[in-house]
Scaffold this motif. Sequence first.
Motif, PDB file in Angstrom:
ATOM      1  N   LEU A 280      43.771  40.655  38.121  1.00  0.00           N
ATOM      2  CA  LEU A 280      44.473  41.089  37.295  1.00  0.00           C
ATOM      3  C   LEU A 280      46.000  42.237  38.002  1.00  0.00           C
ATOM      4  N   GLN A 281      46.109  43.039  38.931  1.00  0.00           N
ATOM      5  CA  GLN A 281      46.431  43.895  38.810  1.00  0.00           C
ATOM      6  C   GLN A 281      47.811  43.003  39.762  1.00  0.00           C
ATOM      7  N   ALA A 282      47.145  41.624  41.064  1.00  0.00           N
ATOM      8  CA  ALA A 282      47.940  41.073  41.901  1.00  0.00           C
ATOM      9  C   ALA A 282      49.162  40.565  40.757  1.00  0.00           C
ATOM     10  N   ALA A 283      48.761  40.557  39.497  1.00  0.00           N
ATOM     11  CA  ALA A 283      49.778  39.299  38.605  1.00  0.00           C
ATOM     12  C   ALA A 283      50.666  40.603  37.480  1.00  0.00           C
ATOM     13  N   LEU A 284      50.036  41.820  37.494  1.00  0.00           N
ATOM     14  CA  LEU A 284      51.369  42.576  36.503  1.00  0.00           C
ATOM     15  C   LEU A 284      51.954  43.681  38.026  1.00  0.00           C
ATOM     16  N   ASN A 285      51.783  43.036  39.165  1.00  0.00           N
ATOM     17  CA  ASN A 285      52.408  43.748  40.020  1.00  0.00           C
ATOM     18  C   ASN A 285      51.887  43.500  41.143  1.00  0.00           C
ATOM     19  N   PRO A 286      53.293  41.713  40.695  1.00  0.00           N
ATOM     20  CA  PRO A 286      52.728  41.420  42.101  1.00  0.00           C
ATOM     21  C   PRO A 286      54.259  41.955  43.958  1.00  0.00           C
ATOM     22  N   ALA A 287      53.820  40.908  44.435  1.00  0.00           N
ATOM     23  CA  ALA A 287      54.452  41.545  45.731  1.00  0.00           C
ATOM     24  C   ALA A 287      55.803  40.766  45.725  1.00  0.00           C
TER      25      ALA A 287
ATOM     26  N   GLU B 162      41.076  39.011  49.211  1.00  0.00           N
ATOM     27  CA  GLU B 162      42.443  40.020  48.222  1.00  0.00           C
ATOM     28  C   GLU B 162      43.611  40.170  48.971  1.00  0.00           C
ATOM     29  N   SER B 163      43.658  39.961  49.836  1.00  0.00           N
ATOM     30  CA  SER B 163      45.074  40.928  50.444  1.00  0.00           C
ATOM     31  C   SER B 163      46.485  39.419  49.851  1.00  0.00           C
TER      32      SER B 163
ATOM     33  N   ASP C 228      41.130  29.752  56.687  1.00  0.00           N
ATOM     34  CA  ASP C 228      40.085  29.888  56.955  1.00  0.00           C
ATOM     35  C   ASP C 228      40.199  30.799  55.628  1.00  0.00           C
ATOM     36  N   GLY C 229      40.816  30.381  54.843  1.00  0.00           N
ATOM     37  CA  GLY C 229      40.648  31.539  53.603  1.00  0.00           C
ATOM     38  C   GLY C 229      41.888  31.820  53.228  1.00  0.00           C
ATOM     39  N   SER C 230      42.901  31.859  54.539  1.00  0.00           N
ATOM     40  CA  SER C 230      43.729  32.116  53.909  1.00  0.00           C
ATOM     41  C   SER C 230      45.346  32.091  53.761  1.00  0.00           C
ATOM     42  N   SER C 231      46.342  32.244  53.475  1.00  0.00           N
ATOM     43  CA  SER C 231      47.316  31.331  53.071  1.00  0.00           C
ATOM     44  C   SER C 231      48.882  31.813  53.647  1.00  0.00           C
ATOM     45  N   HIS C 232      49.698  30.342  54.568  1.00  0.00           N
ATOM     46  CA  HIS C 232      50.627  30.760  55.164  1.00  0.00           C
ATOM     47  C   HIS C 232      52.449  30.922  53.729  1.00  0.00           C
ATOM     48  N   PHE C 233      52.741  31.684  53.704  1.00  0.00           N
ATOM     49  CA  PHE C 233      53.968  31.746  52.794  1.00  0.00           C
ATOM     50  C   PHE C 233      55.518  31.491  53.417  1.00  0.00           C
TER      51      PHE C 233
ATOM     52  N   HIS D  75      14.120  47.386  34.175  1.00  0.00           N
ATOM     53  CA  HIS D  75      14.435  47.844  33.195  1.00  0.00           C
ATOM     54  C   HIS D  75      14.900  47.300  31.871  1.00  0.00           C
ATOM     55  N   LEU D  76      15.952  47.016  32.651  1.00  0.00           N
ATOM     56  CA  LEU D  76      17.063  46.255  31.429  1.00  0.00           C
ATOM     57  C   LEU D  76      17.517  44.814  32.239  1.00  0.00           C
ATOM     58  N   SER D  77      17.651  44.344  30.773  1.00  0.00           N
ATOM     59  CA  SER D  77      18.538  42.618  31.608  1.00  0.00           C
ATOM     60  C   SER D  77      19.464  42.805  31.970  1.00  0.00           C
ATOM     61  N   VAL D  78      19.790  41.569  33.001  1.00  0.00           N
ATOM     62  CA  VAL D  78      20.349  42.567  34.187  1.00  0.00           C
ATOM     63  C   VAL D  78      21.341  41.316  33.976  1.00  0.00           C
ATOM     64  N   VAL D  79      22.911  40.996  33.950  1.00  0.00           N
ATOM     65  CA  VAL D  79      24.010  39.733  34.340  1.00  0.00           C
ATOM     66  C   VAL D  79      24.438  40.124  35.033  1.00  0.00           C
ATOM     67  N   THR D  80      25.265  39.255  35.861  1.00  0.00           N
ATOM     68  CA  THR D  80      25.912  39.163  36.988  1.00  0.00           C
ATOM     69  C   THR D  80      27.268  37.816  36.788  1.00  0.00           C
ATOM     70  N   VAL D  81      27.937  37.931  36.513  1.00  0.00           N
ATOM     71  CA  VAL D  81      29.024  37.407  36.120  1.00  0.00           C
ATOM     72  C   VAL D  81      29.973  37.511  37.618  1.00  0.00           C
ATOM     73  N   ILE D  82      30.666  36.437  37.877  1.00  0.00           N
ATOM     74  CA  ILE D  82      31.239  36.473  38.890  1.00  0.00           C
ATOM     75  C   ILE D  82      32.510  35.817  39.198  1.00  0.00           C
ATOM     76  N   GLU D  83      33.466  36.596  39.841  1.00  0.00           N
ATOM     77  CA  GLU D  83      34.615  36.114  39.710  1.00  0.00           C
ATOM     78  C   GLU D  83      35.128  35.176  39.820  1.00  0.00           C
ATOM     79  N   GLY D  84      36.025  34.139  39.429  1.00  0.00           N
ATOM     80  CA  GLY D  84      36.583  33.275  39.420  1.00  0.00           C
ATOM     81  C   GLY D  84      36.115  32.174  38.609  1.00  0.00           C
ATOM     82  N   TRP D  85      34.419  32.334  38.136  1.00  0.00           N
ATOM     83  CA  TRP D  85      34.090  31.975  37.080  1.00  0.00           C
ATOM     84  C   TRP D  85      34.689  31.027  36.380  1.00  0.00           C
ATOM     85  N   THR D  86      34.198  30.586  35.254  1.00  0.00           N
ATOM     86  CA  THR D  86      35.083  29.840  34.212  1.00  0.00           C
ATOM     87  C   THR D  86      33.523  30.567  33.360  1.00  0.00           C
ATOM     88  N   PHE D  87      33.956  30.322  31.678  1.00  0.00           N
ATOM     89  CA  PHE D  87      33.282  30.697  30.731  1.00  0.00           C
ATOM     90  C   PHE D  87      31.744  29.717  31.194  1.00  0.00           C
ATOM     91  N   LYS D  88      32.226  28.497  31.083  1.00  0.00           N
ATOM     92  CA  LYS D  88      31.667  27.669  30.792  1.00  0.00           C
ATOM     93  C   LYS D  88      30.255  28.109  31.828  1.00  0.00           C
TER      94      LYS D  88
END
Length: 334
Positions: free
Chosen positions: A292-299, A222-223, A311-316, A109-122
């Motif tokens: 955005l929330q992480a950048a403005l309220n970091p751990a 995300e975590s 496995d996609g996670s990180s060791h700090f 019924h409508l044009s639908v565009v999905t923009v994925i997190e982490g995409w570039t503007f290109k």
Amino acid sequence: MRLINSLIRTLVFIVLAAAILAGGWLAYFLNTPLSIDAYPKIFSLRQGSTLKAVSRQLVNQGVLPEPWSFWLLARATGHGSDIKAGSYQLTEPLTPMLLLDKLVKGDFHLSVVTVIEGWTFKQMRDALDRNENLQHDTQGMSEQQILQKLGIQATHAEGLFFPDTYFAALGSSDLIILKQAHAVLKRHLDEAWAERAADLPYQSPYEALIMASLVEKETGHESDRPMIAGVFVNRLKKGMRLQTDPAVIYGLGEHYDGNLRKADLTTDTPYNTYTRAGLTPTPIALPGLHALQAALNPARTDALYFVARGDGSSHFSATLDEHNRAVNKYIRGK
């Protein structure tokens, strides 16, 4: 023996009766127009939904009376994974089979565009260009021309559009989608900036947006995002270089062939965070809400380093020695 044979016959009868009843119900379901409360009926299916989730969404929006018959129909016809997310409109009664056909074809019924997190503007522009239901007014425009058309006072478009699913009337200009995405980004950024933690090393919301894009590209977990933001904030405060590979890759542009070499880390570009201190001059991607929330309220952390576990996670790590041990473990396998 006679008792066993009798039980077998009874069981066979029950199975056959159940199959006949199920077949009869499915035939009735297939050929009976759906009972919709009022027309036109507008509904939408969310991106990434499973067949079960699609069936529930159709029930919740008053399109189906119950989910299981449609689920069985889609499975039986082999179209369980072919249904397209988007906005739909029913203007007349349809049988479930015709409804399924509409959803598989993506008769929106409508044009639908999905923009994925982490995409570039290109990548966002490429998605707009591929959408056959939009009018492509931005094709051939430079970034500066697009920003001027949208009335955005900026020199670079990267990071200024929020990743989400957007809807517009069929045949609408792709500028409408870009305008929506920028407005949503500005709203989320303003809200996150207003609720930011104290003592952050950002001079403006735009610098926070840059940080969010770096966090977005460093992990899909995300975590981990608040911790990665915490590491970057700690490094900025100490005058340490961020040394983040995604920024280097962004700076390489079309010269990046999928393999980041040691020479790339030492070749200076405005986005090489190994050769230059501070944040990159612009965002390097379109960050989502969690980044955005992480950048403005970091751990709150003492960590200054992190390494991917594989496995996609990180060791700090808080010290270089600890970080080197983690690198040996997770990267070199020692």
